[in-house]
Scaffold this motif. Structure first.
Motif, PDB file in Angstrom:
ATOM      1  N   HIS A   1       0.859  -1.129   0.153  1.00 10.93           N
ATOM      2  CA  HIS A   1      -0.041  -0.004  -0.048  1.00 10.93           C
ATOM      3  C   HIS A   1       0.899   1.253  -0.021  1.00 10.93           C
ATOM      4  N   ARG A   2       0.419   2.276  -0.858  1.00 13.78           N
ATOM      5  CA  ARG A   2       1.608   3.200  -1.033  1.00 13.78           C
ATOM      6  C   ARG A   2       1.761   4.338   0.303  1.00 13.78           C
ATOM      7  N   ASP A   3       0.801   4.136   1.081  1.00  9.11           N
ATOM      8  CA  ASP A   3       1.137   4.832   2.509  1.00  9.11           C
ATOM      9  C   ASP A   3       1.798   4.104   3.257  1.00  9.11           C
ATOM     10  N   VAL A   4       2.151   2.998   3.028  1.00  9.92           N
ATOM     11  CA  VAL A   4       2.840   1.854   4.047  1.00  9.92           C
ATOM     12  C   VAL A   4       4.169   1.531   3.615  1.00  9.92           C
ATOM     13  N   ASN A   5       4.178   1.125   2.488  1.00 12.52           N
ATOM     14  CA  ASN A   5       5.651   0.235   2.205  1.00 12.52           C
ATOM     15  C   ASN A   5       5.739   0.277   0.565  1.00 12.52           C
ATOM     16  N   GLN A   6       7.029   0.534   0.247  1.00 11.19           N
ATOM     17  CA  GLN A   6       7.182   0.380  -1.203  1.00 11.19           C
ATOM     18  C   GLN A   6       8.027  -0.735  -1.509  1.00 11.19           C
TER      19      GLN A   6
ATOM     20  N   ARG B   1      -7.379   7.725   8.004  1.00  7.13           N
ATOM     21  CA  ARG B   1      -8.070   7.969   6.696  1.00  7.13           C
ATOM     22  C   ARG B   1      -9.226   9.295   7.313  1.00  7.13           C
TER      23      ARG B   1
ATOM     24  N   ASP C   1     -10.397  11.340   1.965  1.00  2.00           N
ATOM     25  CA  ASP C   1     -10.462  10.036   0.772  1.00  2.00           C
ATOM     26  C   ASP C   1     -11.858   9.459   0.272  1.00  2.00           C
TER      27      ASP C   1
END
Length: 285
Positions: free
Chosen positions: A151-156, A279, A283
């Motif tokens: 998830h782009r808000d959590v991990n790359q 959130r 959103d």
């Protein structure tokens, strides 16, 4: 290739032809028969013999043509299992008899499935083969628990690892310090037995004891269970809850998203859960 007319769509579907003397190494997905790929289904319909793993759902074997033999060749940690060499030799033997041999493996054959070892044995023996990828449990199984591996808000980044080595012991060739520091999300296959050891190594390398952990047992099946815990309590909680393999373990900030994304719960999450996850109304639009 062969062409099959699909009466539902009115179109011609082109499928690879399963030739005699070939071995197809196919993934059956994490459990739910609906996650079997079309190529794997085609293989099931064409095969002369199916050599299947322990984690292949019995309903999937129901798609094999009437009268076609199925041979169990499952390997389960800590339990009597066929030797890998014997399995590979059996595939070679059946192919040399001119049979269309389907080697059906849970998940994806090339993700902790020993498919690479079997393919190398076939190549060395001069037996032609095809690889049919499957939905790996570390992605599909977690999705059935409402956990996205990214998830782009959590991990790359995400790391997939196995919880034991070829001798059934805790893996010794993993750089735990590097994984602990470099991978926000860790997905572990076959790690229940050594979870206490692994959790201690990760915490010693800097991961917080309070980091969210999910343990998904029987992923994607009607018997699926999900335990939400923390890295510091995971080993004790797994023992208390009596969770046994097969199970997936996910460590990291994507786990709490399950509170919203547990689509099997059948009801939308209340708004306070969204706020707790950071959130808000921003959103909604």
């Amino acid at each position: 290739m062969r062409t099959i007319h699909d009466i539902d769509t009115g179109t011609d579907m082109v499928w690879p032809e399963f030739l005699p003397g070939w071995v197809w190494l196919a993934g059956a997905g994490p459990g739910d028969p609906g996650l079997v790929t079309l190529h794997a289904l085609s293989a099931l319909k064409q095969a002369d013999v199916v050599v299947y793993d322990a984690l292949v759902d019995s309903r999937i074997l129901g798609w094999v043509r009437t009268g076609v033999p199925t041979e169990y060749a499952g390997k389960r940690g800590g339990k009597p299992s066929p030797k890998q060499r014997d399995i590979s030799l059996r595939l070679i033997e059946l192919a040399r008899e001119g049979k269309r041999v389907l080697r059906l493996k849970g998940g994806d054959p090339f993700v902790f499935g020993r498919g690479g070892e079997e393919a190398l044995s076939l190549a060395e023996a001069g037996v032609p083969f095809r690889i049919i990828p499957g939905v790996t449990a570390g992605v599909g199984g977690l999705a059935y628990a409402g956990i996205p591996v990214t998830h782009r808000d959590v991990n790359q980044a995400v790391t997939f690892l196995t919880g034991h080595d070829q001798n059934g012991l805790a893996p010794s060739r993993i750089d735990w310090d590097a994984i602990a520091k470099g991978s926000p999300v860790i997905v572990m296959y076959m790690a229940v037995k050594h979870l206490d050891h692994i959790a201690r190594r990760l915490m010693a390398a800097g991961r917080s004891p309070d980091e969210p952990v999910a343990v998904v047992c029987d992923a994607s099946l009607p018997t699926q269970r999900v335990l939400e815990t923390t890295l510091g309590e995971a080993a004790d909680d797994v023992e208390t809850e009596g969770i046994t393999p097969p199970a997936l373990i996910c460590v990291g900030g994507v786990v709490p998203l399950r509170r919203v994304l547990d689509w099997q719960a059948g009801a939308p999450a209340p708004q306070d859960v969204f706020r707790a996850l950071g959130r808000g109304s921003r959103d909604a639009g």
